[in-house]
Design a protein around this motif. Structure first.
Motif, short mmCIF file in Angstrom:
data_model
loop_
_atom_site.label_atom_id
_atom_site.label_comp_id
_atom_site.label_asym_id
_atom_site.label_seq_id
_atom_site.Cartn_x
_atom_site.Cartn_y
_atom_site.Cartn_z
N ILE A 97 -115.06 80.80 22.65
CA ILE A 97 -116.39 80.47 22.15
C ILE A 97 -116.80 81.46 21.07
O ILE A 97 -116.26 82.57 20.98
CB ILE A 97 -117.45 80.48 23.28
CG1 ILE A 97 -117.66 81.89 23.84
CG2 ILE A 97 -117.09 79.49 24.37
CD1 ILE A 97 -118.84 82.00 24.79
N ILE A 123 -116.93 75.89 20.71
CA ILE A 123 -116.15 75.90 21.95
C ILE A 123 -114.83 75.20 21.64
O ILE A 123 -114.81 74.01 21.32
CB ILE A 123 -116.84 75.14 23.10
CG1 ILE A 123 -118.27 75.63 23.34
CG2 ILE A 123 -116.02 75.27 24.38
CD1 ILE A 123 -119.02 74.80 24.38
N VAL A 145 -118.02 77.43 30.53
CA VAL A 145 -118.96 78.36 29.89
C VAL A 145 -120.23 78.33 30.71
O VAL A 145 -120.89 77.29 30.83
CB VAL A 145 -119.28 77.95 28.44
CG1 VAL A 145 -120.19 78.99 27.78
CG2 VAL A 145 -118.01 77.75 27.62
#
Length: 290
Positions: A11, A23, A120
């Motif tokens: 990221i 991402i 994430v």
């Protein structure tokens, strides 16, 4: 720009707005919209201290009027990098002379991104550093590339929610406003097959915690991106009639002013309140693939 990477994903996060800007998986495939200004010039803005709009960009605190643009000021404000490790980065923003002109409260806002395998984890932390109760809304606005689409294609994609029961969403209008009227949602046992017309009335807003997970499917019918969240509102958006190859999956702790609403800021629908010294924390998770 801070970059984090593990064996599954990578990221990038910018200090402006503490905004997640990329991402990618270990094959280099990009999942996040890359902010083409011809369509929408953002990636994943943080919405604070309001979500959507206050009517006429004006709101009232103790009888005094203040002005805020749509989605507030955090997305256009420089954050400070306060912590970085191999798998986590945290940015922070606190009140200033400029913020106090438009939002009359002292606060700390911290945004963290943590890698966990193919996930994430996005964490929001709001702290009241004032001597009075403060009021705020917060939300995410991440935009994801629709699998199989390129710029200029007719928008077409599939979302799958974790609720197969009939649901409702709020009545919305093309100017971005809404009413608190509930209308039947266009779902088929939790499946939304969206196209451009799905967004003719701007964002589609599911509220009252009807859903806690949504997957954007790839062209083979498998999850390309999944969001998990616990917020009261989940909204979906893509710019109408722009043939933009992305869809926003937006977890919100808040809503804009309904059409015609007037009143004190603290009394807004879905407002969050913090006593002096108290804090609010929540998170949502983005999973890449299965």
């Amino acid at each position: 720009m801070v970059e984090l990477k593990n064996e599954r994903i990578a990221i990038k996060v910018a200090p402006l707005g503490a905004e997640l800007q990329s991402i990618t998986d270990n094959n280099g495939r990009e999942y996040l919209w890359q902010a083409d200004p011809d369509f929408w010039p953002r990636h994943s803005p943080i919405l604070f201290p309001i979500v959507c709009s206050v009517n006429n960009d004006t709101y009232t605190v103790d009888g005094k009027q203040y002005h805020l643009p749509r989605h507030g000021f955090a997305r256009d404000t420089e954050f400070t990098l306060v912590r970085q490790s191999k798998d986590r980065v945290t940015y922070a923003l606190h009140d200033s002379e400029e913020t106090l002109k438009v939002y009359p409260y002292h606060f700390n806002l911290a945004i963290s991104y943590r890698l966990d395998g193919n996930k994430v984890v996005v964490t929001w932390h709001v702290e009241n550093t004032d001597t009075q109760e403060i009021h705020f809304q917060i939300g995410g606005h991440p935009a994801f590339n629709v699998p199989g689409m390129k710029k200029g294609d007719e928008l077409k994609g599939t979302l799958v929610l974790d609720n197969a029961q009939p649901m409702t969403n709020l009545k919305s209008f093309a100017d971005g406003s809404h009413e608190m009227t509930e209308i039947p949602a266009e779902t088929d046992q939790g499946v939304i097959r969206f196209n451009d017309e799905y967004f003719k009335d701007d964002s589609v807003k599911f509220h009252r915690c009807q859903t806690h997970s949504v997957s954007l499917l790839d062209t083979d019918g498998r999850p390309a991106v999944t969001l998990d969240y616990k917020c009261p509102v989940m909204a979906f958006w893509s710019p109408y009639q722009k043939k933009a190859p992305f869809v926003c999956l937006e977890p919100w702790y808040g809503l804009g002013d309904p059409r015609g609403w007037e009143g004190e800021f603290k009394d807004k629908v879905l407002m969050n309140h913090l006593q002096p010294g108290a804090s609010f924390m929540s998170q949502y998770t983005i999973t890449i693939g299965e």
